[in-house]
Design a protein around this motif. Structure first.
Motif, mmCIF file in Angstrom:
data_model
loop_
_atom_site.group_PDB
_atom_site.id
_atom_site.type_symbol
_atom_site.label_atom_id
_atom_site.label_comp_id
_atom_site.label_asym_id
_atom_site.label_seq_id
_atom_site.Cartn_x
_atom_site.Cartn_y
_atom_site.Cartn_z
ATOM 1 N N ASP A 26 0.751 -1.239 0.136
ATOM 2 C CA ASP A 26 -0.021 0.089 -0.094
ATOM 3 C C ASP A 26 0.907 1.139 0.082
ATOM 4 O OD1 ASP A 26 -2.665 1.194 0.504
ATOM 5 O OD2 ASP A 26 -1.873 1.995 2.093
ATOM 6 N N SER A 27 1.994 1.188 0.856
ATOM 7 C CA SER A 27 2.852 2.641 0.681
ATOM 8 C C SER A 27 3.721 2.600 -0.366
ATOM 9 C CB SER A 27 3.592 2.346 2.093
ATOM 10 O OG SER A 27 4.434 1.356 2.147
ATOM 11 N N LYS A 28 3.802 1.612 -1.252
ATOM 12 C CA LYS A 28 4.734 1.659 -2.361
ATOM 13 C C LYS A 28 4.144 2.477 -3.620
ATOM 14 C CE LYS A 28 7.512 -0.828 -0.266
ATOM 15 N NZ LYS A 28 8.697 -0.428 0.343
ATOM 16 N N GLY A 29 4.975 2.552 -4.425
ATOM 17 C CA GLY A 29 4.546 3.513 -5.720
ATOM 18 C C GLY A 29 3.757 2.642 -6.819
ATOM 19 N N TYR A 30 3.136 1.690 -6.524
ATOM 20 C CA TYR A 30 2.262 0.860 -7.608
ATOM 21 C C TYR A 30 0.844 1.844 -8.026
ATOM 22 C CZ TYR A 30 4.818 -3.173 -8.016
ATOM 23 O OH TYR A 30 5.692 -4.217 -8.312
ATOM 24 N N GLY A 31 0.368 1.548 -8.942
ATOM 25 C CA GLY A 31 -0.967 2.199 -9.338
ATOM 26 C C GLY A 31 -2.095 1.368 -8.459
ATOM 27 N N GLY A 32 -3.180 1.984 -8.432
ATOM 28 C CA GLY A 32 -3.997 1.386 -7.372
ATOM 29 C C GLY A 32 -4.544 0.125 -8.219
#
Length: 242
Positions: A159-165
């Motif tokens: 959740d805290s990483k830079g992936y898209g939703g």
């Protein structure tokens, strides 16, 4: 006679196109189908829809050739209105591209673990290795007592990483089972739905009163241990013998 036959044929093809659109929407919404399978089925159904739309367009032209000049304009307008429904639906099938991007990101993760990947995935840029979640994330099945520990790990690693939703949504779904996964039934992979999924899970499992109740039930359901039978002291044995 020819016009009636063409009109009937067009009606059958329109019905088939509508069923294809409904099937595509069903595939997109099905949370039980794997992403790879969805991509395969969507590609097949969208290709069939394109062919069906081309057939309908050819029939439209054939019907217009059969009509009297004064009726052609009304027929063109009516056909265009009907076909616009299919064009709008086709434009909305962006989910296929989203799924393909997510599959590429997942393959990038597998590549780090040494697993085989889809060849095309290497050409699609993904997040840096430092931002990829670990593969050994815990699974949450709906036990409210396990929610806090599950979410702490998931929040830190995904959740805290830079992936898209949309990508985070797929990771979340892959780590849910049982009633926890069922609570998100009907949500498809998208940025907005990831936020909705988090809200649903938090509302369901992040409730202090329910956690306290669950702890209490767990305590009263613990098996009662029987006291150990101690042997009589040797002095007591000697006394009883004498």
């Amino acid at each position: 006679m020819a016009e009636a036959r063409l009109t009937a044929t067009r009606g059958g093809n329109r019905g088939a196109a509508t069923r294809l659109i409904n099937r595509i929407n069903t595939i997109v919404a099905d949370v039980a189908t794997t992403r790879a399978q969805k991509i395969h089925e969507l590609q097949d159904k969208i290709e069939s829809l394109e062919e069906k739309m081309a057939t309908i367009a050819n029939i439209d032209n054939a019907i217009q050739d059969e009509l009297d000049p004064e009726d052609v304009q009304a027929e063109i307008e009516a056909a265009d209105t009907n076909n616009q429904t299919y064009r709008d639906a086709r434009a909305g099938f962006f989910q296929l591209k989203t799924l393909q991007d997510e599959e590429a990101a997942a393959n990038a993760i597998l590549a780090l673990a040494g697993a085989p990947i889809v060849p095309a995935a290497a050409a699609i840029p993904g997040p840096s290795a430092s931002m990829l979640p670990k593969l050994d994330l815990p699974t949450f099945k709906g036990d409210i007592l396990q929610w806090s520990s599950f979410w702490d790990v998931f929040e830190s690693e995904v959740d805290s990483k830079g992936y898209g939703g949309a990508t985070k949504f797929n990771f979340l779904i892959s780590k849910l089972e049982g009633e926890a996964k069922a609570s998100l039934l009907g949500l498809t992979s998208s940025n907005d739905n990831y936020t909705k999924a988090k809200d649903i899970l938090r509302l369901r499992y992040s409730q202090p009163r329910k956690v306290i109740t669950a702890h209490y039930k767990a305590l009263i359901n613990l098996p009662v241990s029987k006291p150990l039978e101690r042997p009589l002291p040797s002095t007591a044995i000697s006394s009883s013998v004498s």
